[in-house]
Write an enzyme that holds these catalytic residues in place. Structure first.
Site, PDB file in Angstrom:
ATOM      1  N   HIS A 254       0.899  -1.317  -0.102  1.00 47.37           N
ATOM      2  CA  HIS A 254       0.232  -0.240  -0.214  1.00 47.37           C
ATOM      3  C   HIS A 254       0.564   0.782   0.128  1.00 47.37           C
ATOM      4  O   HIS A 254       0.565   2.111  -0.816  1.00 47.37           O
ATOM      5  CB  HIS A 254      -1.126  -0.430   1.230  1.00 47.37           C
ATOM      6  CG  HIS A 254      -1.684  -1.034   0.721  1.00 47.37           C
ATOM      7  ND1 HIS A 254      -2.199  -1.451  -0.460  1.00 47.37           N
ATOM      8  CD2 HIS A 254      -2.768  -1.849   2.161  1.00 47.37           C
ATOM      9  CE1 HIS A 254      -3.106  -1.757   0.142  1.00 47.37           C
ATOM     10  NE2 HIS A 254      -3.925  -2.028   1.643  1.00 47.37           N
TER      11      HIS A 254
ATOM     12  N   GLU B   2     -20.996   0.355 -17.746  1.00 44.34           N
ATOM     13  CA  GLU B   2     -19.460  -0.817 -17.045  1.00 44.34           C
ATOM     14  C   GLU B   2     -19.477  -1.052 -16.476  1.00 44.34           C
ATOM     15  O   GLU B   2     -18.543  -2.404 -16.115  1.00 44.34           O
ATOM     16  CB  GLU B   2     -19.731   0.364 -15.458  1.00 44.34           C
ATOM     17  CG  GLU B   2     -19.998   2.264 -15.022  1.00 44.34           C
ATOM     18  CD  GLU B   2     -20.042   2.063 -13.484  1.00 44.34           C
ATOM     19  OE1 GLU B   2     -18.766   2.131 -13.354  1.00 44.34           O
ATOM     20  OE2 GLU B   2     -21.578   2.867 -13.951  1.00 44.34           O
TER      21      GLU B   2
ATOM     22  N   ASP C 231     -14.210   0.023 -13.584  1.00 41.56           N
ATOM     23  CA  ASP C 231     -15.750  -1.056 -12.901  1.00 41.56           C
ATOM     24  C   ASP C 231     -15.463  -2.357 -14.645  1.00 41.56           C
ATOM     25  O   ASP C 231     -15.446  -3.031 -14.812  1.00 41.56           O
ATOM     26  CB  ASP C 231     -16.787  -1.109 -12.734  1.00 41.56           C
ATOM     27  CG  ASP C 231     -16.830  -0.405 -11.410  1.00 41.56           C
ATOM     28  OD1 ASP C 231     -16.268  -1.207 -10.810  1.00 41.56           O
ATOM     29  OD2 ASP C 231     -18.003   0.199 -10.586  1.00 41.56           O
TER      30      ASP C 231
ATOM     31  N   CYS D 118     -14.529   7.946 -17.933  1.00 40.89           N
ATOM     32  CA  CYS D 118     -14.278   8.481 -16.527  1.00 40.89           C
ATOM     33  C   CYS D 118     -12.983   7.647 -15.848  1.00 40.89           C
ATOM     34  O   CYS D 118     -13.030   8.289 -14.721  1.00 40.89           O
ATOM     35  CB  CYS D 118     -15.618   9.120 -16.078  1.00 40.89           C
ATOM     36  SG  CYS D 118     -17.417   8.426 -15.656  1.00 40.89           S
TER      37      CYS D 118
END
Length: 577
Positions: free
Chosen positions: A191, A436, A460, A507
């Site tokens: 991370h 998506e 997605d 987007c």
């Protein structure tokens, strides 16, 4: 001079004094409880877990508001840990069965789980130890009353050194305060590495032993290209790296000349570059970076971190503020509520699902009978904001024509209610949908007849096309926006929309990727919406491309066999220009 070698996690050069992070810990000493002390101790533990969850939610929302989707996803993982019966449930069970204090039970269960992960022959699972360490430290800090405060303001930018940088800390890093960092543990998928790359902070991870050998105040050089840390280097080495750093700064500064320009290809074809935002303040970045509008306003963050739904007037004020901040002439695409998956809203009482990304989320939730009043409230607020500028409304995760028609029926109902109240709105406001889901891409020709535009949500679309959870780094290798299957769906969507005279935007993160932009331009994408930092590099890239040549390139790459082949082909073609 000492030289340390690790893993190059985030490119760039950083020079500055070291700041060695203090270790955040709590006293895990075991204390036996009397029978009447156990339940109060469990209540105390649960209260501290709730406080920790509140902190993490704020970090998640702050990250999302700044378009730092990677960090927001990490904190969603932390919140899931705080709800995990195998973790938090095991702690409380141990307190109950062994009559021991919360600190001891938390320490024991955390250590046992970390041992299990560390023993696995899987880098992803090994690196999830940092999640457990971060979450347990936050709970433990509350239990001990010590807090987790780490100073984040320094007289000059520092280079942070530590065993590991907790996600909750790296999320707060600002390049103005932290020039770079190096840590003992981690890999390219940890991370801390992911967040460093998203913030553009040079970083080296997996530098075993550095946190115990470097002292605060030592002068360091971080070479994020080669994965090298130099400790107290001589002046001539510092001078060499300052030249490299300056050259990189000059290269980045060259983008500034594109700030006031339109986005036009070398052969005169114009496209639009927009930004993604999560709150009205983000809209100020439109003028700051020279964007041409807002391609995605994520309204869900207005609904989060509160105990009740925002009122119609509150929503209207937020949407109006974003429109005015972006400039009345710029388009502002407002997406209706998109929750579920990794985004939860407590007061909606969303049921736990075994696979939430395939579940009751986004438009599906809004069309549910129990949520129609909430959806109508949002639709009225967006309609009222439409009178103040070039507002467009967009539904997320449309999968069928029936969903689109049901949403539009509610939109018509919202308009009727506003007319009855004498409220103004733009009756010609454009209405579009996000593409998506592969099913929507495959019926794009039908959907295009009933919308004004499409916006392709590639984050997605890629995960659903490749059947790979984008939050799961074990299958991160399948997150391939340039995979032929994904590109063929995008091509299908654009051709279907243009066939009906409708425009198409994008987007998802792919819209700002330099390897994807030439292909998307060639496929005919009309609008690219991205993070503010990506706008000027994208405009420079597009200015040097000829659309006719990119159209030829796009058709060629559609025939290739892998994302790697396509990436190499695009880079070779651009290099040959």
């Amino acid at each position: 001079m000492n030289e340390w070698k690790g893993i190059a996690a985030s490119t760039g050069y950083a020079l500055g004094k070291a700041y060695v992070l203090p270790e955040i810990s709590y006293d895990p000493s075991k204390r036996q409880l009397n029978a009447d002390e156990v339940e109060p101790e469990i209540r105390r533990f649960n209260e501290m877990v709730s406080l920790a969850a509140g902190d993490i939610r704020k970090l998640q929302e702050s990250a999302a508001a700044e378009n730092r989707d990677v960090q927001a996803a990490i904190f969603a993982t932390h919140l899931s840990l705080l709800r995990d019966p195998e973790y938090i449930g095991e702690v409380t069970q141990r307190m109950q069965e062994e009559a021991i204090n919360a600190e001891a039970a938390l320490s024991e269960v955390t250590a046992e789980l970390m041992d299990v992960f560390a023993a696995m022959d899987n880098d992803y699972l090994k690196e999830r130890c940092s999640d457990l360490r971060d979450v347990s430290a936050r709970i433990g800090a509350y239990l001990s009353g010590n807090g987790m405060a780490v100073p984040m303001e320094f007289p000059e930018p520092v280079i942070m050194i530590g065993m590991d940088l907790a996600p909750s800390l790296t999320a707060k890093l600002q390049p103005s305060q932290v020039a770079g960092f190096a840590v003992d543990i981690g890999g390219k998928t940890s991370h801390s590495a992911i967040i460093a790359r998203s913030l553009g902070i040079p970083a080296v991870v997996g530098v075993v032993g550095i946190s115990s050998c470097v002292q605060t105040g030592d002068f360091l050089i971080v070479d994020g290209h080669q994965g090298i840390i130099l400790v107290n280097p001589p002046d001539e080495v510092q001078d060499t790296y300052r030249v490299l750093q300056l050259a990189e700064t000059v290269r980045l500064a060259q983008y500034d000349r594109f700030r006031e320009l339109s986005t036009v290809t070398a052969d005169g074809h114009r496209v639009q570059l927009a930004i993604n935002i999560a709150n009205p303040q983000d809209a100020l970045a439109v003028s700051k970076v020279g964007a041409e509008g807002i391609g995605l306003y994520r309204t869900e963050f207005l609904f989060m971190d509160r105990d009740r739904m925002p009122s119609e007037d509150e929503q209207y004020a937020a949407y109006k503020a974003a429109v005015l901040a972006s400039g009345a002439e710029h388009p502002v695409i407002i997406r209706t509520l998109d929750v579920g998956g990794d985004k939860e809203i407590a007061y909606l009482q969303q049921a736990k699902e075994s696979n939430p990304f395939l579940g009751y989320r986004a438009i599906r939730l809004c069309l549910g009978e129990e949520n129609k009043a909430m959806f109508l409230t949002q639709l009225r607020a967006i309609l009222r904001a439409s009178q103040h500028g070039n507002v467009k409304l967009m539904y997320p995760m449309i999968t069928t024509l029936q969903e689109l028609r049901a949403a539009n029926r509610l939109l018509a109902e919202a308009k009727a209610e506003l007319r009855a109240q004498g409220e103004s709105y733009n009756d010609q406001m454009e209405v579009g949908i996000m593409i998506e889901v592969p099913a929507a891409a495959l019926i794009a020709d039908q959907l295009a007849k009933e919308v004004d535009f499409f916006s392709i949500g590639t984050n997605d679309l890629v995960q659903y096309t490749m059947a790979a959870d984008r939050m799961n780094e074990q299958v991160a290798y399948l997150t391939q926006p340039l995979h032929p299957a994904v590109l063929r769906l995008i091509d299908l969507v654009i051709r279907a929309a243009h066939g009906q005279g409708k425009w198409v935007g994008m987007c998802g993160e792919m819209a700002g990727h330099p390897d994807a932009i030439p292909v998307l331009l060639g496929l005919g994408l009309d609008e690219f919406s991205m993070s503010p930092a990506a706008v000027l590099p994208a405009r420079e890239l597009i200015a040097g491309l000829k659309r006719e040549a990119m159209a030829k390139l796009a058709q060629e790459v559609l025939q290739l066999e892998s994302a790697e082949d396509i990436e190499n082909y695009v880079r070779a073609a651009l290099h040959a220009r």
